[in-house]
Design a protein around this motif. Structure first.
Motif, PDB file in Angstrom:
ATOM      1  N   ASP A 286       0.810  -1.213   0.000  1.00 39.02           N
ATOM      2  CA  ASP A 286       0.000   0.000   0.000  1.00 39.02           C
ATOM      3  C   ASP A 286       0.842   1.261   0.000  1.00 39.02           C
ATOM      4  OD1 ASP A 286       1.008  -0.502   2.518  1.00 39.02           O
ATOM      5  OD2 ASP A 286      -0.649   0.509   3.541  1.00 39.02           O
ATOM      6  N   ASP A 287       2.167   1.122   0.219  1.00 43.29           N
ATOM      7  CA  ASP A 287       3.039   2.292   0.329  1.00 43.29           C
ATOM      8  C   ASP A 287       4.013   2.396  -0.830  1.00 43.29           C
ATOM      9  OD1 ASP A 287       3.740   4.582   1.574  1.00 43.29           O
ATOM     10  OD2 ASP A 287       4.894   3.677   3.191  1.00 43.29           O
ATOM     11  N   GLY A 288       4.431   1.273  -1.361  1.00 42.82           N
ATOM     12  CA  GLY A 288       5.351   1.285  -2.492  1.00 42.82           C
ATOM     13  C   GLY A 288       6.794   1.501  -2.068  1.00 42.82           C
ATOM     14  N   LYS A 313       1.687  -6.738   3.246  1.00 42.14           N
ATOM     15  CA  LYS A 313       0.411  -6.039   3.475  1.00 42.14           C
ATOM     16  C   LYS A 313      -0.529  -6.154   2.271  1.00 42.14           C
ATOM     17  CE  LYS A 313       2.594  -2.684   6.587  1.00 42.14           C
ATOM     18  NZ  LYS A 313       2.715  -1.273   6.985  1.00 42.14           N
ATOM     19  N   ILE A 314      -0.543  -7.329   1.622  1.00 37.62           N
ATOM     20  CA  ILE A 314      -1.435  -7.487   0.468  1.00 37.62           C
ATOM     21  C   ILE A 314      -2.886  -7.642   0.907  1.00 37.62           C
ATOM     22  CG2 ILE A 314       0.369  -8.495  -0.964  1.00 37.62           C
ATOM     23  CD1 ILE A 314      -0.907 -11.250  -0.363  1.00 37.62           C
ATOM     24  N   ASP A 315      -3.120  -7.792   2.228  1.00 36.46           N
ATOM     25  CA  ASP A 315      -4.494  -7.934   2.704  1.00 36.46           C
ATOM     26  C   ASP A 315      -5.201  -6.597   2.830  1.00 36.46           C
ATOM     27  OD1 ASP A 315      -2.531  -7.449   4.715  1.00 36.46           O
ATOM     28  OD2 ASP A 315      -4.089  -7.738   6.237  1.00 36.46           O
ATOM     29  N   LYS A 316      -4.478  -5.487   2.664  1.00 38.56           N
ATOM     30  CA  LYS A 316      -5.098  -4.165   2.787  1.00 38.56           C
ATOM     31  C   LYS A 316      -5.917  -3.844   1.538  1.00 38.56           C
ATOM     32  CE  LYS A 316      -2.365  -1.672   6.162  1.00 38.56           C
ATOM     33  NZ  LYS A 316      -1.769  -0.362   6.473  1.00 38.56           N
ATOM     34  N   ASP A 317      -6.935  -2.983   1.733  1.00 37.88           N
ATOM     35  CA  ASP A 317      -7.829  -2.645   0.623  1.00 37.88           C
ATOM     36  C   ASP A 317      -7.102  -1.871  -0.475  1.00 37.88           C
ATOM     37  OD1 ASP A 317      -9.857  -3.884   1.989  1.00 37.88           O
ATOM     38  OD2 ASP A 317     -10.571  -2.030   2.950  1.00 37.88           O
ATOM     39  N   ASP A 318      -6.161  -0.988  -0.073  1.00 40.47           N
ATOM     40  CA  ASP A 318      -5.473  -0.161  -1.072  1.00 40.47           C
ATOM     41  C   ASP A 318      -4.152  -0.784  -1.525  1.00 40.47           C
ATOM     42  OD1 ASP A 318      -4.384   0.120   1.397  1.00 40.47           O
ATOM     43  OD2 ASP A 318      -4.002   2.272   1.247  1.00 40.47           O
ATOM     44  N   ALA A 319      -3.975  -2.082  -1.301  1.00 33.83           N
ATOM     45  CA  ALA A 319      -2.743  -2.751  -1.717  1.00 33.83           C
ATOM     46  C   ALA A 319      -2.693  -2.886  -3.234  1.00 33.83           C
ATOM     47  CB  ALA A 319      -2.646  -4.126  -1.067  1.00 33.83           C
ATOM     48  N   ASP A 320      -1.509  -2.651  -3.803  1.00 28.89           N
ATOM     49  CA  ASP A 320      -1.324  -2.748  -5.250  1.00 28.89           C
ATOM     50  C   ASP A 320       0.044  -3.384  -5.528  1.00 28.89           C
ATOM     51  OD1 ASP A 320      -1.334  -2.561  -7.956  1.00 28.89           O
ATOM     52  OD2 ASP A 320      -1.569  -0.380  -8.055  1.00 28.89           O
ATOM     53  N   PRO A 321       0.130  -4.723  -5.478  1.00 30.02           N
ATOM     54  CA  PRO A 321       1.425  -5.388  -5.693  1.00 30.02           C
ATOM     55  C   PRO A 321       2.043  -5.088  -7.051  1.00 30.02           C
ATOM     56  CG  PRO A 321      -0.175  -6.921  -4.741  1.00 30.02           C
ATOM     57  CD  PRO A 321      -0.935  -5.688  -5.141  1.00 30.02           C
ATOM     58  N   ASN A 322       1.213  -4.899  -8.075  1.00 34.73           N
ATOM     59  CA  ASN A 322       1.758  -4.617  -9.404  1.00 34.73           C
ATOM     60  C   ASN A 322       2.466  -3.268  -9.452  1.00 34.73           C
ATOM     61  OD1 ASN A 322       1.016  -7.016 -10.687  1.00 34.73           O
ATOM     62  ND2 ASN A 322      -1.059  -6.271 -11.103  1.00 34.73           N
ATOM     63  N   ARG A 323       1.956  -2.306  -8.669  1.00 32.23           N
ATOM     64  CA  ARG A 323       2.627  -0.997  -8.620  1.00 32.23           C
ATOM     65  C   ARG A 323       4.026  -1.143  -8.017  1.00 32.23           C
ATOM     66  NH1 ARG A 323       2.622   3.643  -4.899  1.00 32.23           N
ATOM     67  NH2 ARG A 323       1.429   2.389  -3.426  1.00 32.23           N
ATOM     68  N   VAL A 324       4.139  -2.001  -6.993  1.00 33.82           N
ATOM     69  CA  VAL A 324       5.452  -2.248  -6.395  1.00 33.82           C
ATOM     70  C   VAL A 324       6.389  -2.861  -7.423  1.00 33.82           C
ATOM     71  CG1 VAL A 324       6.694  -3.573  -4.637  1.00 33.82           C
ATOM     72  CG2 VAL A 324       4.503  -2.491  -4.072  1.00 33.82           C
ATOM     73  N   ARG A 325       5.891  -3.819  -8.187  1.00 31.33           N
ATOM     74  CA  ARG A 325       6.733  -4.447  -9.204  1.00 31.33           C
ATOM     75  C   ARG A 325       7.187  -3.424 -10.246  1.00 31.33           C
ATOM     76  NH1 ARG A 325       3.770  -8.455  -7.096  1.00 31.33           N
ATOM     77  NH2 ARG A 325       4.516 -10.635  -7.218  1.00 31.33           N
ATOM     78  N   THR A 326       6.269  -2.555 -10.644  1.00 29.96           N
ATOM     79  CA  THR A 326       6.630  -1.536 -11.636  1.00 29.96           C
ATOM     80  C   THR A 326       7.705  -0.603 -11.090  1.00 29.96           C
ATOM     81  OG1 THR A 326       4.381  -1.615 -12.526  1.00 29.96           O
ATOM     82  CG2 THR A 326       5.731   0.293 -13.102  1.00 29.96           C
TER      83      THR A 326
END
Length: 703
Positions: A286-288, A313-326
């Protein structure tokens, strides 16, 4: 002459030379022992092999008397140096042409060229004395002092020399100076010991470092893996020490090192990356990617170890794992599912999601690395953390990297030594032995070792004490040279005391790593007008000695995770010494910043009040010349500071002496009105001059 020095000269290992000495009837203990002077020529002549006529049996002398016995060694070693130098001379005279091709070959290899003509290498540590150099060169200290005197350098036999002075001596005697640190000087001996003690390599547990930005869930992730509550022991919810723990996955062990994420612990993270096999970089979904994430990534890349990215923290509503990968791809970390070389695992420490997948990934990467260790021979490793425990004395958390530690072994780390009184694992349980990749707490140190120091096992406590004293003496010599000398600017500052204000601090913390982190953070603060001067920094509680030193130096005592003793508290209250204690490091840094800001001179800013044009001048009795003026803008106030500008040039800067409207005194005259203005101590007003009124405001400054 020491065993390892002669072994290097003869091209054999220290172990082989010790066996040869045993065959010759001379008992040697270790590579640091001294070889009798009458044995050295015979060993040189035989190439390190045992001779037929052994001398009478006796023990090899220990290192303390070694400097005296170094002289015959150098005398015997020196003749071979001139022999090769003299041999080429006739050859060069007979065939001058062939000497040129070798010179051409050396031209492209500039680093190799200088040692060839400059003779043997003189290896000394920073701050070596003429006496030490004389012993290494088999010369008298007076001869070394004379060389310095002829070069314009006044020194005695026990003066710590600068690097330039050491080079002057080496050049004068046709040596190549190799000036190293204390640690570098001991590397050679340790490497030779390693060569002599190589044993069978066996698989070992991978050492995994958890790194990442503050509050991204590193410790919670480790918590979930170990099923213990580490966070409860950390104040402010952030990890402030290096913790080493072992977890089990099936029948296999994984050693985890949890490094702090706050930016003040950069050095501690660097130490963690230096001993690790695999880095798990934790990034919050959620933070990146954040500043300390990039910093941790740089440390991991510098350590040249595999990196696994745990997207937490992938269980959070605003989690974005793909943004982290990018974001990680932008920094050259490409996931394996995108065709890259880095493993990414989406986890949740709070919800216990995919933790098994993370552990499996760690073990797979470890298998690919084929991690092995040597459990035989003398133990070596790294001090991860050290602190002074009130009941147990100096305690160090170490990671064994080679060999096996046992209770009773003698160790040396930096200038500290110990005979292991007790060993404990991360849970406080007694440990009898510790092999490669095993973290343990060791009790029995002479004093608190520095975090990040390498430790190694030696024969006995006597040898450990001798080596530690030798290192400490060399450290003091180096400090004498590297100590900051007073410059003319410093003397002027001390004389005026108006340029730079010192804030004296005594820094105490519970562990050595925190001391270094806090000290580094404070010294990074701006030092132009107010300067942080750390009088003392050390691990342990605040004692009466600290308060006494603070009284003598007008210092403030800063305690991090420590408390003053009852006697220290009473003395501080009686003498008015300020003791400030903190539980979170950035609170301490913010407080010191505020204190430094209070010592700064206030910033002065000028504000223009108004302008008036001189239309006509009058001479008034008792007042002198008065300028009849028209206020063009703003306001003109009585007692304001003014400048008189004539043709764009300031001809007067002072105060308003009188301000009148007609015959009445006025407090201020606004735009569009006429007035009479008299200037203090100035009578040369002219028509067309501009009177500019202004005031100076002071603003508090911050660092």
């Amino acid at each position: 002459m020491r065993v390892h020095e002669l072994a290097k000269e003869l091209g054999v290992t220290s172990k082989e030379l010790l066996e040869t000495l045993e065959q010759m009837g001379v008992g040697g203990k270790s590579a640091s022992s001294s070889v009798p002077e009458d044995i050295v020529p015979r060993l040189r002549a035989s190439g390190g092999k045992a001779t037929a006529a052994p001398p009478r049996s006796r023990e090899v002398l220990e290192p303390p008397p070694q400097p005296r016995r170094a002289k015959p060694k150098r005398a015997a070693a020196k003749p071979p140096a001139p022999v090769p130098a003299a041999a080429p001379v006739p050859a060069a005279a007979e065939t001058p042409a062939p000497t040129r091709p070798p010179a051409r070959k050396r031209v492209p290899e500039k680093p190799v060229e200088p040692p060839a003509p400059s003779g043997p290498v003189l290896q000394v540590v920073h701050g070596a004395t003429p006496q030490v150099i004389a012993e290494k060169l088999d010369r008298s200290p007076a001869e070394i002092v004379k060389i310095l005197f002829m070069a314009g350098e006044m020194a005695t036999a026990t003066t710590s020399l600068t690097d330039d002075a050491i080079r002057v001596i080496a050049d004068e005697l046709d040596y190549t100076a190799d000036i190293v640190g204390i640690e570098d000087e001991l590397k050679l001996e340790e490497r030779e010991d390693e060569d002599a003690e190589q044993g069978a390599l066996v698989p070992r547990a991978p050492v995994v470092t958890i790194m990442g930005h503050v509050d991204h869930g590193k410790t919670k992730l480790l918590d979930a893996i170990r099923s213990t509550d580490v966070v409860a022991g950390e104040f402010g919810g952030i990890t402030q020490h290096i913790g080493a723990y072992q977890a089990h996955e099936g029948d296999r062990e994984i050693t985890f090192i949890d490094t702090p994420g706050h930016e003040a612990f950069t050095a501690m993270r660097a130490r963690g990356a230096g001993v690790t096999d695999i880095v798990v970089l934790v990034v919050a979904a959620d933070d990146g990617v954040m500043p300390q994430t990039v910093e941790a990534l740089d440390h991991a890349k510098a350590a040249n170890v595999p990196i696994i990215v745990a997207v937490n923290k992938i269980d959070k509503d605003d989690a974005d794992p793909n943004r982290v990968r990018t974001q990680m791809v932008e920094r050259g970390v490409v996931p394996s599912e995108w065709g890259g070389d880095y493993e990414f695992v989406d986890v949740s420490a709070k919800a216990n999601l995919n933790l098994d997948a993370l552990l499996d990934t760690i073990l797979v990467v470890a298998d690919l690395e084929e991690l092995k260790g040597d459990p035989t021979g003398r133990a070596r490793g790294t001090v991860l953390e050290a602190h002074l425990d009130k009941g147990r004395g100096p305690v160090a958390t170490v990671l064994v990297q080679k060999g096996t530690l046992q209770v009773g072994d003698a160790l040396i780390a930096g200038t500290a030594y110990c005979r292991i009184r007790a060993m404990q694992d991360e849970n406080g349980r007694p440990a009898d032995i510790a092999g490669p990749s095993k973290p343990v707490q060791i009790l029995g140190w002479s004093h608190v070792p520095s975090a990040g120091d390498d430790f190694r096992e030696v024969d006995d406590e006597r040898e450990a004490r001798h080596l530690a004293e030798e290192r400490e003496a060399k450290t003091r010599q180096a400090e004498l040279v590297t100590a900051k000398r007073k410059t003319l600017e410093d003397l002027m500052r001390e004389t005026g005391r108006a340029e730079v204000i010192d804030l004296n601090l005594i820094v105490k913390a519970d562990v050595q790593g925190s001391v270094q982190a806090l000290e580094d953070s404070l010294l990074k603060l701006p030092q132009e007008e107010v300067r942080v001067n750390i009088v003392r920094a050390g691990a342990g509680g605040i004692t009466e000695n600290d308060v006494t030193l603070a009284m003598a130096s007008d210092a403030i005592i800063v305690g991090f995770n420590v408390r003053p003793s009852a006697g220290a508290r009473e003395l501080a209250e009686a003498e008015g010494v300020d003791i400030r204690t903190y539980r979170v490091i950035y609170d301490a840094i913010d407080d010191i910043k505020a204190a430094l800001s209070g010592l700064l001179k206030p910033e002065q800013r000028e504000r223009i009040l108004g302008e008036a044009e001189v239309r006509q001048t009058f001479r008034v009795p008792k007042l002198g010349v008065v300028a009849g003026s028209y206020v063009r803008s703003g306001v003109i106030r009585r007692n304001a500071s003014v400048r008189l500008v004539r043709d764009g040039v300031i001809v007067y800067d002072g105060k308003i002496g009188s301000l009148r409207r007609f015959k009445d005194d006025a407090a201020e005259v606004r735009e569009g009105f006429e007035c009479g203005i008299g200037l203090e101590n100035y009578q040369d007003d002219k028509e067309g001059d501009i009177i500019e009124a202004y005031e100076v405001e002071e603003f508090a400054r911050t660092i």
